[in-house]
Design an enzyme around this catalytic site. Structure first.
Site, PDB file in Angstrom:
ATOM      1  N   GLU A 180      39.675  24.480  41.839  1.00 33.62           N
ATOM      2  CA  GLU A 180      40.290  24.617  43.164  1.00 33.62           C
ATOM      3  C   GLU A 180      39.293  24.458  44.303  1.00 33.62           C
ATOM      4  O   GLU A 180      39.690  24.430  45.470  1.00 33.62           O
ATOM      5  CB  GLU A 180      40.943  26.008  43.294  1.00 33.62           C
ATOM      6  CG  GLU A 180      42.121  26.255  42.361  1.00 33.62           C
ATOM      7  CD  GLU A 180      41.702  26.894  41.034  1.00 33.62           C
ATOM      8  OE1 GLU A 180      40.554  26.640  40.594  1.00 33.62           O
ATOM      9  OE2 GLU A 180      42.502  27.634  40.450  1.00 33.62           O
ATOM     10  N   TRP A 187      35.282  49.853  38.715  1.00 29.56           N
ATOM     11  CA  TRP A 187      35.089  48.624  37.974  1.00 29.56           C
ATOM     12  C   TRP A 187      33.754  48.565  37.246  1.00 29.56           C
ATOM     13  O   TRP A 187      32.713  48.931  37.791  1.00 29.56           O
ATOM     14  CB  TRP A 187      35.131  47.417  38.940  1.00 29.56           C
ATOM     15  CG  TRP A 187      36.507  47.114  39.426  1.00 29.56           C
ATOM     16  CD1 TRP A 187      37.671  47.639  38.975  1.00 29.56           C
ATOM     17  CD2 TRP A 187      36.843  46.204  40.473  1.00 29.56           C
ATOM     18  NE1 TRP A 187      38.726  47.117  39.666  1.00 29.56           N
ATOM     19  CE2 TRP A 187      38.260  46.225  40.593  1.00 29.56           C
ATOM     20  CE3 TRP A 187      36.126  45.359  41.306  1.00 29.56           C
ATOM     21  CZ2 TRP A 187      38.942  45.457  41.524  1.00 29.56           C
ATOM     22  CZ3 TRP A 187      36.804  44.585  42.229  1.00 29.56           C
ATOM     23  CH2 TRP A 187      38.204  44.633  42.342  1.00 29.56           C
ATOM     24  N   LYS A 198      38.510  48.475  34.106  1.00 27.72           N
ATOM     25  CA  LYS A 198      38.677  49.519  35.109  1.00 27.72           C
ATOM     26  C   LYS A 198      38.637  50.872  34.417  1.00 27.72           C
ATOM     27  O   LYS A 198      39.572  51.268  33.739  1.00 27.72           O
ATOM     28  CB  LYS A 198      40.006  49.318  35.840  1.00 27.72           C
ATOM     29  CG  LYS A 198      39.891  49.580  37.326  1.00 27.72           C
ATOM     30  CD  LYS A 198      41.116  49.076  38.054  1.00 27.72           C
ATOM     31  CE  LYS A 198      41.014  49.426  39.553  1.00 27.72           C
ATOM     32  NZ  LYS A 198      42.192  48.963  40.275  1.00 27.72           N
ATOM     33  N   THR A 225      43.473  23.242  36.210  1.00 23.50           N
ATOM     34  CA  THR A 225      42.459  24.252  35.889  1.00 23.50           C
ATOM     35  C   THR A 225      42.334  24.366  34.371  1.00 23.50           C
ATOM     36  O   THR A 225      43.175  23.858  33.627  1.00 23.50           O
ATOM     37  CB  THR A 225      42.847  25.615  36.493  1.00 23.50           C
ATOM     38  OG1 THR A 225      44.097  26.028  35.926  1.00 23.50           O
ATOM     39  CG2 THR A 225      43.010  25.512  38.007  1.00 23.50           C
TER      40      THR A 225
END
Ligand SMILES: Nc1ncnc2c1ncn2[C@@H]1O[C@H](COP(=O)(O)OP(=O)(O)OP(=O)(O)O)[C@@H](O)[C@H]1O
Ligand SMILES: Nc1ncnc2c1ncn2[C@@H]1O[C@H](COP(=O)(O)OP(=O)(O)OP(=O)(O)O)[C@@H](O)[C@H]1O
Ligand SMILES: [Mg+2]
Ligand SMILES: [Mg+2]
Lengths: 541, 541
Positions: free
Chosen positions: A329, A443, A438, A184
């Site tokens: 992924e 959020w 947050k 990644t």
């Protein structure tokens, strides 16, 4: 009772075998690092790849051995892929934009035995050569005449394969055999290795060939600007030969002028890259008053597409933008923004709003969103939660078990992204879980704020991060990199946000920086930003 | 070393689950046998299918049990498929156009336990009911109000599923589990059963979704005139829900006027059927001076496309014809006639000549041609030999071992067709091995002769067969069914052939018949013709 159908194993060699059989004269056109243009056919690529297989076998490489590349998109790089995969070796694409230390770390972690690389990266390889003991041989993408001096005992690729037998057996193993390894980007921490199987790559290829996904045909000319080391060039390394589309490989030159030249002279119909590449191209087009008469479709992903890029392609150049989301992924394509039927005839603003979202999963990709207690959340286009994904092209674990168990009880992989879904499966990324802001338990989408800010003509790049607030725990700080020669004020930026986001999402402050740090795939490095601003005191605090 | 990707089994239930999740409001529109139009969504179909699963389980049906249908294309038929396949039962489509005795033979051979059928076929079922002891229950596609009287103790489908639970687990088995059973048309002898697996159907679906194959998208409206009992409606039963395309189901009415009405009112973009269907439609269009403004693509296969059908669609109606070849044993699509890149800009005659051939294999289908000694033959566009095929959607054996081993040493299936291949993989069927005319040891293509003869305006249908000749062993006899009200002479037919085929291919004689016998899928029944003409004495003999 079992069906009585053929047990045809899904191995990647069959893709190139198909190309050789039915599209033997279709081409791969490469801009070499020396600057010249090289043309070969799929028939040639097949032979070259077979020779790579023989060369690797002669080095003792076999099933499961890792062969690393540090390479630009090129026909030689393609041959290295098919050559390694065909004999069951694992082709490991290393991202050359990582720090040399990280490159060495990855090569050691993968235990690569052969390293094949472009001349561009010789300084890196020279620098790390004593720290990568598993690598027994070095091959440089060069001919006898273009070979650089080196202290590695490296062989020029063309000589390495020259005269080798093309008579080597491919695909003599089960379809779940490993064939590719890709780490990644390391945006959120250490890179983790994803170990693709032949089956996962072939099925991902078939998924992306669907018309509503990338949907290329034999008659297309495809320019993957997205590098082969960036999650398989989004599968184009497989889907182009599988369909017989011509490939145009940009090599090391990905600036606006170079990409435009290839789009124009090769009459490219489909291209793909991250947003930053398109910003460079669009600037070049605007400054030189150029058009894109051949280009039909541009796939943009890797990070969210800013509205000005979307609108420029669609409105100024009549190119269909397909916004895509994916990850290393997920092989990597997970969702694609082809308009759903009920949107096809909508007005332009509705269509553009839809296309700013990350798109819908094709058959073969299953998504769900869950809350912190792992309850399924509604697909209402608003409720956002962690995004999970399941499918034949999705990772089940990381190489060598890094990160432990990454699947939930139903077999879904946790993407680390935060998203909402609408009733037609349109997914919209609002954040990465690690980047979420947050505020008072609720959020705030950093991506939404950034997208609007980047739309301001005086802004080059923007990043919203959460910083400490005594009452709300976290509040958004917006960091702005001004466009060249511009000096935007806080008031101008606040005015741009006004009315476009919920009031309580409005950043508590705006900070200006000379340049926002980017990671190895051109994504904003929020880890670094959060570090820089960790002691920032908000005026509201 | 194995890859570390998810083990997502390729089972057909995932197709409908995908449709429900991301295209829940796309529609299946059915012309009921009662004549009215019924509309349901993929969301509805999902629930109906789950209810079918529960109904079947309540009848004791489980893994591997065969459930037969004698049905037109309809939404209820679709629900029967997904309902049976989802729980691992085997959906057996019986061709209602076969002789009742053959239908009974097939049902007994398959040992079907449940028979679900359209009212149209009640007389057949009543006739054979005492000869099919394995069938324990009969279900008729009807509601309480439209249920016909019967002596079978049959239940109306709507009542059968009404109120049943949708809470039944699907896909709880490996992907190589059997899911469908379909017998070949019986053109060359007794029908043989092909036992599809979930994997083969899903992979065939993915193959056909490629843009150069059928390549439909969510925004398409697809009318499968080709029946679901004719080799899975060429996979459209799977590829439409997989992409989210609307389906338009013609039920029992496949005449020109009915098909035109659906094409027009439902704005169909893609349709598929055998040539005879298109002859009826084209006649209707011409007689009523109608156009096809919505239709983009017509897939024609099952037997060779006559040039007049091809030209009419392409030139008069601007519809793209995709000529396809396949067989029950190939799921069925094997090759498709999308133009290869080097033909796209060719002149119309070159393009039409290319499209008269049977097309090219998409990725996932491997072809070869061999001579009598099983040597590979050249792909030169001329040399013809037996056609063999390999791939994940190709049969490895027939149900219950009928026909013995059907694969060669490399795993290729012998199609029984005779074909040539060009260097770009374009395949042209010249004959069936069993229909080949062998004159002095050399093959004459009956299809070529027939295609030219059918192009004559005074000819409705034509068949070339080999009849005994003392010197050449066999020589071609051309059998002509004149167009309505026409009386072509032998001279006129010979004149039409002149110069279009090799001299020695010219039939030794021409015979006129009132009607050429057709088999259960509308193909010429050459077995019957050879029988009728077995003692025919050629004037040259
Ligand atoms: N269209 C998009 N819009 C928004 N974000 C996207 C888009 N496409 C990809 N991304 C982001 O990129 C991520 C995948 O990137 P990649 O696999 O290259 O590594 P990374 O996640 O950046 O690195 P690491 O996992 O090592 O931190 C996704 O999880 C998502 O956060
Ligand atoms: N486009 C086409 N052109 C010429 N022939 C075709 C075409 N498509 C299919 N066919 C013929 O149809 C055959 C497949 O038909 P199907 O599977 O319905 O059963 P059948 O072969 O007619 O019956 P049986 O195998 O029982 O004799 C092919 O093998 C080929 O001979
Ligand atoms: Mg990541
Ligand atoms: Mg057959």
């Amino acid at each position: 009772m079992k069906g009585l159908m053929q047990d045809w194993q899904l191995t990647t060699n069959k893709i190139l075998e198909h190309a050789k059989r039915v599209n033997p004269t279709r081409e791969i056109v490469t801009r070499r690092v020396e600057g010249n243009i090289e043309r070969i056919t799929y028939g040639d690529l097949f032979d070259m790849s077979k020779q790579v297989s023989t060369a690797l076998k002669d080095e003792g490489i076999g099933l499961g051995d890792r062969v690393a590349t540090l390479g630009w998109n090129s026909e030689r790089h393609m041959a290295s892929w098919y050559g390694a995969m065909g004999i069951g070796a694992v082709l490991h694409t290393v991202n050359p934009r990582l720090h040399p230390e990280q490159i060495a770390w990855i090569i050691n972690h993968a235990e690569d035995k052969v390293l094949i690389f472009d001349k561009t990266f010789l300084p890196i390889v020279e620098q790390i050569k004593d720290t990568i003991p598993t690598v027994k041989s070095f091959v440089i993408y060069a001919g006898a005449d273009t070979m650089p001096e080196n202290t590695l005992g490296a062989v020029p690729f063309d000589i390495w394969i020259d005269g080798r037998s093309t008579n080597v057996r491919w695909g003599d193993f089960p379809e779940d055999t490993a064939c590719g390894l890709c780490y990644t980007s390391g945006t959120t921490g250490d890179p983790k290795g994803v170990l693709y199987s032949h089956r996962s790559n072939v099925l991902h290829t078939m998924i992306t060939m669907q018309r509503d996904a990338i949907g290329m045909g034999a008659n297309d000319v495809v320019l993957p600007v997205v590098p082969m080391f960036h999650a398989n060039a989004w599968g184009l390394t497989f889907s182009c030969p599988a369909t017989g589309a011509n490939m145009v490989m940009p090599g090391a030159q990905m600036d606006g002028a170079s990409i435009y030249e290839l789009l124009d002279t090769e009459k490219v119909t489909i291209t793909a890259a991250v947003p930053t590449v398109w910003l460079m191209l669009l600037t070049h087009l605007q400054q030189n008053d150029l058009k894109l008469p051949h280009l039909q479709k541009v796939i943009i992903g890797g990070s969210a597409v800013p509205e000005k890029i979307l609108r420029a392609f669609e409105e100024d150049y009549e190119v269909d933008v397909v916004h895509a989301w994916g990850m290393t992924e997920t092989s990597p394509l997970g969702t694609l923004g082809t308009l759903p039927p009920h949107m096809v005839n909508a007005d332009i603003d509705t269509r553009m709003a839809q296309k700013l979202k990350q798109g819908r999963p094709p058959f073969g990709v299953e998504l769900k969103i869950v809350d912190d207690e792992h309850n399924d959340l509604a697909w209402d286009g608003e409720t956002s939660g962690r995004l999970l994904v399941r499918g034949p092209g999705i990772a089940a674990a990381y190489f060598k078990g890094a990160g432990g168990n990454v699947l939930d009880a139903e077999g879904y992989f946790d993407t680390g992204d935060v998203a909402n879904m609408d009733e037609y499966g349109t997914m919209q990324i609002t954040d990465r879980a690690k980047d979420v802001i947050k505020s008072g338990g609720e959020w705030i989408s950093s991506i939404d704020i950034e997208n609007i800010a980047v739309g301001h003509p005086k802004v080059a790049n923007a990043a919203a991060i959460g910083v400490y607030h005594p009452k709300w725990d976290e509040r958004p700080l917006l960091i702005i990199q001004p466009a060249e020669g511009e000096n935007p004020t806080k008031e101008e930026i606040f005015a741009a946000l006004e009315g476009k986001i919920a009031k309580w999402w409005t950043p508590d402050d705006i900070a200006f920086v000379d340049s926002i740090p980017l990671g190895a795939t051109g994504k904003i490095n929020k880890l670094a930003l959060r570090d820089t601003f960790k002691d920032y005191k908000l005026p509201t605090a």
